[in-house]
Design an enzyme around this catalytic site. Structure first.
Site, PDB file in Angstrom:
ATOM      1  N   SER A 143       0.844  -1.198   0.000  1.00 40.37           N
ATOM      2  CA  SER A 143       0.000   0.000   0.000  1.00 40.37           C
ATOM      3  C   SER A 143       0.876   1.244   0.000  1.00 40.37           C
ATOM      4  O   SER A 143       1.932   1.270   0.661  1.00 40.37           O
ATOM      5  CB  SER A 143      -0.912   0.038   1.226  1.00 40.37           C
ATOM      6  OG  SER A 143      -1.570   1.296   1.337  1.00 40.37           O
ATOM      7  N   TYR A 157      -1.893   0.285  10.170  1.00 37.08           N
ATOM      8  CA  TYR A 157      -1.966  -0.186   8.788  1.00 37.08           C
ATOM      9  C   TYR A 157      -0.656   0.094   8.057  1.00 37.08           C
ATOM     10  O   TYR A 157      -0.127  -0.766   7.353  1.00 37.08           O
ATOM     11  CB  TYR A 157      -3.138   0.489   8.082  1.00 37.08           C
ATOM     12  CG  TYR A 157      -3.341   0.019   6.657  1.00 37.08           C
ATOM     13  CD1 TYR A 157      -3.840  -1.250   6.394  1.00 37.08           C
ATOM     14  CD2 TYR A 157      -3.047   0.857   5.587  1.00 37.08           C
ATOM     15  CE1 TYR A 157      -4.035  -1.685   5.085  1.00 37.08           C
ATOM     16  CE2 TYR A 157      -3.240   0.435   4.272  1.00 37.08           C
ATOM     17  CZ  TYR A 157      -3.730  -0.836   4.034  1.00 37.08           C
ATOM     18  OH  TYR A 157      -3.918  -1.259   2.731  1.00 37.08           O
TER      19      TYR A 157
END
Length: 248
Positions: A143, A157
């Protein structure tokens, strides 16, 4: 059946029932691979992906497996190899996108983030290499948040996705002598259920990219398919951004 780039190959895409995972499964099938997908919640969407793959003339199965459960993940890998005859390509796509301020983030949220985003790719790779021969491919989906966390609440995250860089480089070194490549694709803002291009923060997110737009899942899948093919046999340990210039 038309012979294509991945003809005769078998792929497993975790979280392949929707979004980037579904697009990747379909692209690999279009390029000639038989494909297994894992799913956790939506059997109907996974079944739709299977039907779409079969419509391309390829074999497909859907396996229910929570990536937070190592035993279920190992079973999915073994079932793929057993039912489709081999395993050449593993795409670690399944992810947990849990956000929240550090003083509000729960222990359960942290545990699931680590289990799905860090432990699962390791476990899946560990199971997959038992079936892979030279020419095998392990590709994980990272990501852009791991490179640039532009909003608060993303610490866990971002941490989990950054860990994939170390996993990718470590496994690339370990598996290189066996002819298995390991790479990481890092998408930027992509139009998915988790981050829709018409969502409440979409205009701000688009503004962080150089191209001023979201990617389609198919654009991420195209890079995965490229890394899965024979033309990239000398690419390993690479972290490849497909982010519209988000981190430039």
């Amino acid at each position: 059946m038309t012979t294509t780039l991945l003809d005769g190959k078998v792929a497993l895409v975790t979280g392949g029932g929707r979004g980037i995972g579904a697009a990747t499964a379909l692209r690999l099938a279009a390029d000639g691979a038989d494909v297994a997908v894992t799913w956790q919640r939506d059997a109907e969407r996974a079944a739709t992906v299977v039907k779409q793959i079969e419509a391309l003339g390829r074999r497909a199965i859907a396996v229910r497996a929570d990536s937070a459960d190592p035993a279920a993940l190992r079973e999915a890998v073994d079932r793929t190899a057993d039912e489709l005859g081999r395993l050449d390509i593993l795409v670690n796509n399944a992810g947990a996108f849990l956000v929240g301020a550090i003083d509000e983030f729960t222990a359960d949220d942290l545990e699931r983030t680590i289990a799905v985003n860090i432990r699962a790719p390791f476990v899946a790779a560990q199971a997959a290499v038992r079936h892979m021969t030279a020419g095998g491919r392990i590709i994980s989906i990272g990501s852009n948040v791991g490179e640039r966390a532009v909003f608060p609440g993303l610490a866990a995250y971002a941490m989990s996705k950054t860990a994939l860089t170390g996993l990718t480089r470590g496994l690339a070194r370990e598996l290189g002598p066996r002819g298995i490549t390991v790479n990481l694709v890092v998408p930027g803002p992509t139009d998915t259920d988790a981050n829709p291009a018409d969502g409440p923060n979409a205009d701000s997110i688009r503004g962080f990219t150089a191209l001023g737009r979201y990617a389609s899942p198919a654009e991420i899948a195209a890079m995965v398919a490229h890394l899965a093919g024979d033309d990239t046999g000398y690419v390993t340990g690479a972290v490849i951004a497909v982010d519209g210039g988000f981190t430039s």
